[in-house]
Design an enzyme around this catalytic site. Structure first.
Site, mmCIF file in Angstrom:
data_model
loop_
_atom_site.group_PDB
_atom_site.id
_atom_site.type_symbol
_atom_site.label_atom_id
_atom_site.label_comp_id
_atom_site.label_asym_id
_atom_site.label_seq_id
_atom_site.Cartn_x
_atom_site.Cartn_y
_atom_site.Cartn_z
ATOM 1 N N ARG A 137 41.091 26.213 8.573
ATOM 2 C CA ARG A 137 42.077 27.250 8.977
ATOM 3 C C ARG A 137 43.439 27.087 8.011
ATOM 4 O O ARG A 137 44.004 27.963 7.321
ATOM 5 C CB ARG A 137 42.431 27.392 10.311
ATOM 6 C CG ARG A 137 43.642 28.331 10.413
ATOM 7 C CD ARG A 137 44.081 28.235 11.730
ATOM 8 N NE ARG A 137 43.150 28.537 13.039
ATOM 9 C CZ ARG A 137 43.261 27.820 14.301
ATOM 10 N NH1 ARG A 137 44.436 27.285 14.531
ATOM 11 N NH2 ARG A 137 42.468 28.046 15.174
ATOM 12 N N TYR A 138 43.677 25.720 7.933
ATOM 13 C CA TYR A 138 45.130 25.025 7.272
ATOM 14 C C TYR A 138 44.552 24.736 5.894
ATOM 15 O O TYR A 138 43.305 24.154 5.875
ATOM 16 C CB TYR A 138 45.540 24.267 8.024
ATOM 17 C CG TYR A 138 46.140 24.575 9.678
ATOM 18 C CD1 TYR A 138 47.214 25.644 9.382
ATOM 19 C CD2 TYR A 138 45.457 24.305 10.454
ATOM 20 C CE1 TYR A 138 47.693 25.784 10.789
ATOM 21 C CE2 TYR A 138 45.928 24.770 11.747
ATOM 22 C CZ TYR A 138 47.010 25.532 11.853
ATOM 23 O OH TYR A 138 47.527 26.072 13.075
ATOM 24 N N ARG A 141 43.891 20.528 5.859
ATOM 25 C CA ARG A 141 43.166 19.839 6.736
ATOM 26 C C ARG A 141 41.799 20.638 7.561
ATOM 27 O O ARG A 141 41.893 21.920 7.352
ATOM 28 C CB ARG A 141 44.017 19.550 7.936
ATOM 29 C CG ARG A 141 45.028 20.756 8.463
ATOM 30 C CD ARG A 141 46.088 20.030 9.125
ATOM 31 N NE ARG A 141 47.122 21.130 9.582
ATOM 32 C CZ ARG A 141 47.845 21.632 8.774
ATOM 33 N NH1 ARG A 141 47.977 21.560 7.495
ATOM 34 N NH2 ARG A 141 48.819 22.449 9.262
ATOM 35 N N CYS A 150 31.783 16.763 27.044
ATOM 36 C CA CYS A 150 33.046 15.875 27.501
ATOM 37 C C CYS A 150 32.784 15.147 28.703
ATOM 38 O O CYS A 150 31.529 15.402 29.238
ATOM 39 C CB CYS A 150 34.176 17.148 27.777
ATOM 40 S SG CYS A 150 34.696 18.268 26.253
ATOM 41 N N CYS A 154 37.763 20.750 31.329
ATOM 42 C CA CYS A 154 38.821 21.451 31.963
ATOM 43 C C CYS A 154 38.573 22.958 31.958
ATOM 44 O O CYS A 154 38.163 23.524 31.012
ATOM 45 C CB CYS A 154 39.929 21.384 30.626
ATOM 46 S SG CYS A 154 40.310 19.527 30.277
ATOM 47 N N CYS A 157 39.543 25.410 29.164
ATOM 48 C CA CYS A 157 39.196 25.076 27.931
ATOM 49 C C CYS A 157 39.064 26.183 26.655
ATOM 50 O O CYS A 157 38.394 27.222 26.940
ATOM 51 C CB CYS A 157 37.660 24.307 27.771
ATOM 52 S SG CYS A 157 37.159 23.515 26.464
ATOM 53 N N ARG A 159 37.488 26.014 23.984
ATOM 54 C CA ARG A 159 36.187 26.025 23.526
ATOM 55 C C ARG A 159 35.221 26.126 24.552
ATOM 56 O O ARG A 159 34.024 25.748 24.421
ATOM 57 C CB ARG A 159 35.951 24.595 22.663
ATOM 58 C CG ARG A 159 36.857 24.774 21.489
ATOM 59 C CD ARG A 159 36.363 23.779 20.484
ATOM 60 N NE ARG A 159 37.292 23.747 19.293
ATOM 61 C CZ ARG A 159 38.288 22.703 19.286
ATOM 62 N NH1 ARG A 159 37.902 21.427 19.972
ATOM 63 N NH2 ARG A 159 39.217 22.590 18.357
ATOM 64 N N ASP A 318 46.092 29.000 25.936
ATOM 65 C CA ASP A 318 45.401 30.324 24.882
ATOM 66 C C ASP A 318 44.789 31.427 25.867
ATOM 67 O O ASP A 318 44.359 30.980 26.754
ATOM 68 C CB ASP A 318 44.066 29.515 24.175
ATOM 69 C CG ASP A 318 44.906 28.786 23.162
ATOM 70 O OD1 ASP A 318 45.915 28.939 22.578
ATOM 71 O OD2 ASP A 318 43.862 27.725 22.719
ATOM 72 N N ASP A 355 49.305 28.918 19.922
ATOM 73 C CA ASP A 355 48.209 29.282 18.903
ATOM 74 C C ASP A 355 47.953 30.842 18.904
ATOM 75 O O ASP A 355 47.325 31.205 19.855
ATOM 76 C CB ASP A 355 46.970 28.346 19.296
ATOM 77 C CG ASP A 355 46.541 27.673 18.211
ATOM 78 O OD1 ASP A 355 46.479 28.277 16.896
ATOM 79 O OD2 ASP A 355 45.901 26.583 18.376
ATOM 80 N N LYS A 362 49.138 27.647 14.724
ATOM 81 C CA LYS A 362 50.116 27.192 15.653
ATOM 82 C C LYS A 362 51.707 27.845 15.159
ATOM 83 O O LYS A 362 52.003 27.529 14.242
ATOM 84 C CB LYS A 362 50.372 25.651 15.744
ATOM 85 C CG LYS A 362 49.006 24.836 16.094
ATOM 86 C CD LYS A 362 49.330 23.456 16.334
ATOM 87 C CE LYS A 362 47.952 22.722 16.714
ATOM 88 N NZ LYS A 362 47.100 23.402 15.702
#
Length: 412
Positions: A137-138, A141, A150, A154, A157, A159, A318, A355, A362
Site C-alpha cells: 500500500r505504501y 514498505r 494466532c 482478538c 481483529c 483480519r 477499524d 486507518d 494511516k
C-alpha cells in the site's frame, strides 16, 4: 494474583492510588491449572495445545458467561475462531462482566450484527495485494502475511476474514512468490511480517524466512507484528531471542491494550527481547469497555515504558464487520490524547491514527493545537490551554522584521 510492589500510601488521592495499582506488575498465576508442572506450564507448545477453544470448555471454566457471551461463543467458529491460552485466560475476572480482558477474547452475539458501513476488509488489503499474502500500500514498505493462525483471537481483529479460516477465506501464503515480488521491487526497503502471528513459527522456520529477506540488498530493515508476548510470553525463549538478534536491524511491534496485560511474565519476556537488542514498540486499539479511559491509558503507556516498550500507535478501531459494540468514539480518542500530551513524558505518547476505511492508510488524528495561521504568525495552544504566537513569514521562512504585535500568552 500477588503484587510485587505497594500500591501507595493512604495519603495519596484515590486517582493516584488507582493509577499506581494499575501500574503494578502481577503474575497471571496458574488458576485452574495449579496442578500442571512448571515444565509444562512454561512450555509454549503446551499452552497452545491446551487453549480454550469450545463453548463447553469455556462454560466449564467460567460458568458466569452472560447470555450474550454464550450465544456468541456458540456461533464463534462461523466467523472468527475462539482460542484463549490458559495463561491469558487467568487474567479474566469471571465475576466482572465488564472485565477488559474478557471483552477482548470472549465472543459475543453482537459480532453477528453488521452495520451497512462495516466491511470485511476495512483497510483494503486485498485490493493492494500484487501477489497472495503480500500487501503493498505504501511506496517503500510491504506487509508480508505469513500465517492465518494466532495464539488467541482478538474479537475486533481487522483480519477476521482471514485469521483462523473460520469464515472460509482459505488463506495460503506463497512464500516464494512473495519473496520474488520483494526481490523484483527495489523501492521496498521495509518488510513487516504479520498474519496471524509470525512468532507461532518454530525458530527454524522463522529463521529460514528472515534469512531470505535479509539476503535481499534493498531491504534495509525488518519488522515483526506480534501479540505473542502478551498472549503467550512463554514463547519468548532465550533461543528465539538469539535467533532474532542475528537479523538486525529488526524491530518488534507488540499489541497490548490494557495495563492488566502487562504481567511479570510479559515484562520478563519483553526484557529478554530488549536485551537481545530488539527495539520494541506497542500498538493499541482504542476499545470500549477496555481502554477508553484517560487514566487507564496513562497507566498503560507508562507501564509500557517500564517494560522498555515505546507506545507507538493508538488505533481507532477499524470498521470491521461486527465490531460496533467495541468501538469507542474518535471524540473519546482525542480526549485521551489531551490527557496524555503534556501530562506524561513524550516517550509515552503514542500517535493516534485512523486507518482510512477502504485502504487510505494511516491518518494522524490530533487535538487542535494550531488555532490559526495568518500572514505573519501561527497561533498555537499548549496542553494547559494557554495561547502562544510563533512569528513566521507567509512562505514559512523566518521573519526578518517583527510582526506588528505579539500578544502575551493567555488561557484559551
Amino acid at each position: 494474583m500477588q503484587s510485587e510492589t505497594s500500591s501507595g500510601t493512604s495519603e495519596e488521592p484515590p486517582s493516584q492510588r488507582r493509577l499506581n495499582d494499575l501500574k503494578n506488575f502481577y503474575s497471571a498465576g496458574r488458576g485452574f491449572w495449579s496442578d500442571v508442572s512448571d515444565s509444562d506450564w512454561n512450555d509454549w507448545r503446551w499452552q497452545l495445545k491446551h487453549r480454550i477453544a469450545t463453548v463447553e470448555q469455556l462454560q466449564r471454566l467460567m460458568p458466569t458467561l452472560t447470555p450474550e457471551e454464550f450465544a456468541g461463543t456458540t456461533l464463534a467458529n462461523h466467523k472468527l475462531a475462539l482460542a484463549i491460552t490458559p495463561y491469558f485466560f487467568n487474567l479474566i475476572d469471571p465475576a466482572d462482566e465488564h472485565c477488559p480482558i474478557r471483552w477482548q477474547v470472549i465472543p459475543r452475539i453482537e459480532e453477528t450484527h453488521t452495520a451497512s458501513w462495516e466491511m470485511s476488509d476495512p483497510c483494503g488489503e486485498d485490493s493492494h495485494s500484487p501477489v497472495p499474502g503480500l500487501v503493498h500500500r505504501y511506496p517503500d514498505r510491504v506487509l508480508f502475511l505469513v500465517t492465518d493462525r494466532c495464539a488467541s483471537y482478538c474479537r475486533y481483529c481487522t483480519r477476521s476474514r482471514l485469521v483462523s479460516n473460520a469464515s472460509g477465506y482459505d488463506f495460503h501464503p506463497e512464500f516464494e512468490r512473495q519473496l520474488d515480488y520483494i526481490r523484483r521491487t527495489p523501492t521496498v526497503r521495509d518488510v513487516l511480517l504479520s498474519g496471524g502471528d509470525p512468532l507461532l513459527f518454530s525458530d527454524e522456520r522463522l529463521e529460514h524466512l528472515l534469512h531470505q529477506l535479509r539476503a535481499i540488498p534493498h531491504v534495509e530493515f525488518l519488522r515483526i507484528g506480534t501479540r505473542i508476548p502478551i498472549f503467550l510470553p512463554q514463547r519468548i525463549t532465550p533461543e528465539l531471542c538469539s535467533t532474532l538478534s542475528k537479523y538486525h536491524p529488526l524491530f518488534l511491534s507488540i499489541h497490548s491494550n490494557h495495563p492488566r496485560e502487562l504481567t511479570t511474565e510479559v515484562r520478563d519476556a519483553l526484557g529478554r527481547l530488549a536485551n537481545a537488542g530488539i527495539p520494541l514498540g506497542n500498538q493499541s486499539v482504542l476499545l470500549r469497555h477496555v481502554n477508553d479511559d484517560p487514566e487507564i491509558m496513562k497507566a498503560q503507556v507508562q507501564k509500557l515504558l517500564r517494560c522498555r516498550v515505546k507506545p507507538y500507535y493508538l488505533y481507532q478501531c477499524d470498521l470491521i464487520a461486527g465490531s460496533a459494540h467495541l468501538r469507542a468514539s474518535v471524540r473519546k480518542g482525542l480526549e485521551i490524547m489531551e490527557h496524555l500530551r503534556g501530562h506524561t513524558t513524550g516517550y509515552a505518547v503514542p500517535q493516534y491514527v485512523i486507518d482510512a476505511p477502504g485502504g487510505g492508510g494511516k491518518v494522524p488524528i490530533n487535538p487542535d493545537y494550531v488555532l490559526s495561521r495568518n500572514a505573519d504568525r501561527v497561533v498555537v495552544r499548549n496542553y494547559e490551554g494557554k495561547v502562544f504566537e510563533y512569528p513566521e513569514a507567509p512562505d514559512g521562512s523566518p521573519l526578518v522584521t517583527a510582526p506588528n504585535e505579539i500578544e502575551e500568552a493567555e488561557l484559551a
